[in-house]
Motif scaffolding. Structure first.
Motif, PDB file in Angstrom:
ATOM      1  N   VAL A 160     -54.092  42.373  22.667  1.00 49.50           N
ATOM      2  CA  VAL A 160     -52.812  42.205  23.377  1.00 49.50           C
ATOM      3  C   VAL A 160     -52.542  40.715  23.581  1.00 49.50           C
ATOM      4  O   VAL A 160     -51.431  40.225  23.326  1.00 49.50           O
ATOM      5  CB  VAL A 160     -52.819  42.968  24.725  1.00 49.50           C
ATOM      6  CG1 VAL A 160     -51.587  42.616  25.564  1.00 49.50           C
ATOM      7  CG2 VAL A 160     -52.872  44.469  24.497  1.00 49.50           C
ATOM      8  N   ILE A 164     -37.315  22.071  15.680  1.00 51.66           N
ATOM      9  CA  ILE A 164     -35.980  21.711  16.193  1.00 51.66           C
ATOM     10  C   ILE A 164     -35.996  20.275  16.736  1.00 51.66           C
ATOM     11  O   ILE A 164     -35.075  19.491  16.493  1.00 51.66           O
ATOM     12  CB  ILE A 164     -35.531  22.712  17.303  1.00 51.66           C
ATOM     13  CG1 ILE A 164     -35.227  24.082  16.680  1.00 51.66           C
ATOM     14  CG2 ILE A 164     -34.333  22.201  18.085  1.00 51.66           C
ATOM     15  CD1 ILE A 164     -33.992  24.147  15.803  1.00 51.66           C
ATOM     16  N   VAL A 180     -49.115  35.046  19.504  1.00 45.85           N
ATOM     17  CA  VAL A 180     -48.385  34.883  18.234  1.00 45.85           C
ATOM     18  C   VAL A 180     -46.914  34.565  18.536  1.00 45.85           C
ATOM     19  O   VAL A 180     -46.333  33.643  17.956  1.00 45.85           O
ATOM     20  CB  VAL A 180     -48.510  36.164  17.364  1.00 45.85           C
ATOM     21  CG1 VAL A 180     -47.470  36.179  16.245  1.00 45.85           C
ATOM     22  CG2 VAL A 180     -49.898  36.259  16.764  1.00 45.85           C
ATOM     23  N   LEU A 181     -46.342  35.312  19.489  1.00 43.64           N
ATOM     24  CA  LEU A 181     -44.939  35.083  19.872  1.00 43.64           C
ATOM     25  C   LEU A 181     -44.772  33.686  20.472  1.00 43.64           C
ATOM     26  O   LEU A 181     -43.880  32.925  20.080  1.00 43.64           O
ATOM     27  CB  LEU A 181     -44.492  36.160  20.869  1.00 43.64           C
ATOM     28  CG  LEU A 181     -43.081  36.016  21.445  1.00 43.64           C
ATOM     29  CD1 LEU A 181     -42.024  36.097  20.347  1.00 43.64           C
ATOM     30  CD2 LEU A 181     -42.809  37.082  22.488  1.00 43.64           C
ATOM     31  N   TYR A 208     -41.353  26.567  16.444  1.00 49.77           N
ATOM     32  CA  TYR A 208     -39.910  26.493  16.238  1.00 49.77           C
ATOM     33  C   TYR A 208     -39.313  25.340  17.056  1.00 49.77           C
ATOM     34  O   TYR A 208     -38.485  24.573  16.554  1.00 49.77           O
ATOM     35  CB  TYR A 208     -39.261  27.822  16.619  1.00 49.77           C
ATOM     36  CG  TYR A 208     -37.853  27.953  16.094  1.00 49.77           C
ATOM     37  CD1 TYR A 208     -37.626  28.394  14.798  1.00 49.77           C
ATOM     38  CD2 TYR A 208     -36.765  27.605  16.873  1.00 49.77           C
ATOM     39  CE1 TYR A 208     -36.345  28.494  14.296  1.00 49.77           C
ATOM     40  CE2 TYR A 208     -35.481  27.709  16.386  1.00 49.77           C
ATOM     41  CZ  TYR A 208     -35.280  28.151  15.095  1.00 49.77           C
ATOM     42  OH  TYR A 208     -33.994  28.245  14.601  1.00 49.77           O
ATOM     43  N   ALA A 222     -53.662  38.284  21.760  1.00 46.07           N
ATOM     44  CA  ALA A 222     -53.356  37.716  20.437  1.00 46.07           C
ATOM     45  C   ALA A 222     -51.892  37.950  20.074  1.00 46.07           C
ATOM     46  O   ALA A 222     -51.210  37.036  19.601  1.00 46.07           O
ATOM     47  CB  ALA A 222     -54.266  38.331  19.383  1.00 46.07           C
ATOM     48  N   ALA A 223     -51.398  39.170  20.328  1.00 46.52           N
ATOM     49  CA  ALA A 223     -50.007  39.498  19.987  1.00 46.52           C
ATOM     50  C   ALA A 223     -49.032  38.616  20.765  1.00 46.52           C
ATOM     51  O   ALA A 223     -48.071  38.084  20.205  1.00 46.52           O
ATOM     52  CB  ALA A 223     -49.739  40.978  20.273  1.00 46.52           C
ATOM     53  N   TYR A 224     -49.306  38.441  22.070  1.00 48.33           N
ATOM     54  CA  TYR A 224     -48.403  37.619  22.887  1.00 48.33           C
ATOM     55  C   TYR A 224     -48.513  36.140  22.503  1.00 48.33           C
ATOM     56  O   TYR A 224     -47.522  35.409  22.539  1.00 48.33           O
ATOM     57  CB  TYR A 224     -48.685  37.836  24.388  1.00 48.33           C
ATOM     58  CG  TYR A 224     -48.028  39.090  24.921  1.00 48.33           C
ATOM     59  CD1 TYR A 224     -46.812  39.039  25.587  1.00 48.33           C
ATOM     60  CD2 TYR A 224     -48.601  40.350  24.722  1.00 48.33           C
ATOM     61  CE1 TYR A 224     -46.184  40.196  26.050  1.00 48.33           C
ATOM     62  CE2 TYR A 224     -47.985  41.510  25.186  1.00 48.33           C
ATOM     63  CZ  TYR A 224     -46.783  41.426  25.847  1.00 48.33           C
ATOM     64  OH  TYR A 224     -46.155  42.565  26.293  1.00 48.33           O
ATOM     65  N   LYS A 256     -35.943  17.926  13.906  1.00 44.91           N
ATOM     66  CA  LYS A 256     -34.618  17.942  13.270  1.00 44.91           C
ATOM     67  C   LYS A 256     -33.611  17.138  14.098  1.00 44.91           C
ATOM     68  O   LYS A 256     -32.820  16.367  13.537  1.00 44.91           O
ATOM     69  CB  LYS A 256     -34.150  19.396  13.126  1.00 44.91           C
ATOM     70  CG  LYS A 256     -32.911  19.542  12.280  1.00 44.91           C
ATOM     71  CD  LYS A 256     -32.589  21.003  12.053  1.00 44.91           C
ATOM     72  CE  LYS A 256     -31.353  21.145  11.214  1.00 44.91           C
ATOM     73  NZ  LYS A 256     -31.056  22.540  10.907  1.00 44.91           N
ATOM     74  N   THR A 276     -45.256  30.939  17.798  1.00 42.29           N
ATOM     75  CA  THR A 276     -44.087  30.835  16.901  1.00 42.29           C
ATOM     76  C   THR A 276     -42.960  30.082  17.594  1.00 42.29           C
ATOM     77  O   THR A 276     -42.306  29.229  16.991  1.00 42.29           O
ATOM     78  CB  THR A 276     -43.606  32.250  16.490  1.00 42.29           C
ATOM     79  OG1 THR A 276     -44.710  32.965  15.970  1.00 42.29           O
ATOM     80  CG2 THR A 276     -42.520  32.189  15.447  1.00 42.29           C
ATOM     81  N   LEU A 277     -42.764  30.391  18.874  1.00 37.96           N
ATOM     82  CA  LEU A 277     -41.707  29.707  19.632  1.00 37.96           C
ATOM     83  C   LEU A 277     -41.985  28.210  19.738  1.00 37.96           C
ATOM     84  O   LEU A 277     -41.079  27.390  19.590  1.00 37.96           O
ATOM     85  CB  LEU A 277     -41.617  30.305  21.036  1.00 37.96           C
ATOM     86  CG  LEU A 277     -40.714  31.521  21.183  1.00 37.96           C
ATOM     87  CD1 LEU A 277     -40.751  32.027  22.608  1.00 37.96           C
ATOM     88  CD2 LEU A 277     -39.284  31.162  20.807  1.00 37.96           C
TER      89      LEU A 277
END
Lengths: 208, 50
Positions: free
Chosen positions: B8, B26, B14-15, B22, B10-12, B29, B18-19
């Protein structure tokens, strides 16, 4: 963050899956958000073909870009959940998983198609037609498990309503709203960046 | 930490990861666009002056 707090501290633990069910609160909203992004991308593509307004090309591209990110997150979080629940990372026997993978790969290929042709109306038209074709896969992927029946992948939302206790449903709805808001924010930021980039390129050409 | 808790987390993560990636993309950029805008402003000023 509120949704995650509700999921961990307020929603009860699932009797069947136990603590691992907490992945549901991000995995399903992320998957639904990916569908929504692909849907928006296809809708903008349709608008482009209908009105010939060039701004829809960038909007369609941005929505699909965000959709692919959420699609990848769906596959990763789903694989983690599968590993803890079913004992393996992936199963080819589940139609919903395979169809979602096909949908994800279809929209991932969009970028290859887009960048294989020179910028201009032809590329915009081709990209829009491709984005529209993909939209057919969204309901097929979403309804696959309901149409064909399933062995492993659970079906939470049925014709009779949500198959969840009230507290779990509230936590899920808050998480879904949060993830959708996050995707909308990323879409706006990404679109603004791309528009500024395009304007600067035009300005550079004018000043050259 | 139990096996379920590890997965659980690990899944959170990952989110969250990724954020963060990102956000980093940004930020880079925005920095590049800022630099490009400064260059174009300088070119425009030079043209106006010359």
């Amino acid at each position: 963050m509120g949704g995650i707090a509700l999921a961990f501290y307020w929603a009860p633990e699932d009797a069947d899956q136990g603590f691992s069910q907490k992945i549901f609160y991000i995995h399903v909203p992320i998957a639904l958000t990916a569908y929504a992004c692909f849907g928006v991308g296809a809708w903008k593509a349709l608008r482009l073909l209908w009105t010939r307004e060039r701004r829809y090309d960038l909007e369609s591209y941005t929505a699909i870009h965000i959709g692919v990110i959420f699609g990848l997150l769906t596959l990763v979080t789903g694989s983690i959940w599968a590993k803890v629940s079913w004992g393996h990372w992936w199963t080819w026997g589940e139609r919903q998983l395979v169809l979602f993978l096909i949908l994800f790969l279809f929209y991932s290929s969009y970028f290859m198609l887009r960048y294989s042709t020179d910028p201009g109306p032809r590329r915009e038209r081709n990209s829009a037609v491709y984005a529209l074709f993909g939209v057919v896969l969204i309901p097929v992927s979403f309804l696959a498990v309901r149409i064909a029946g399933t062995i492993l992948h659970p079906t939470i939302f049925t014709h009779e309503g949500a198959n969840l206790p009230g507290q779990m449903l509230v936590a899920f709805i808050v998480c879904l709203a949060g993830i959708l808001a996050l995707a909308a924010t990323l879409y706006r930021v990404e679109l603004a960046g791309k528009r500024i980039d395009a304007s600067l390129r035009e300005l550079r050409e004018l000043l050259a | 930490m139990t096996t379920s808790e590890k997965y659980v987390t690990a899944a959170y993560l990952v989110l969250l990861g990724t954020l963060l990636v990102y956000l980093l993309i940004i930020a880079l950029k925005v920095g590049r666009l800022e630099q490009e805008l400064a260059d174009l402003t300088r070119i425009a000023r030079e043209k106006q002056g010359g």
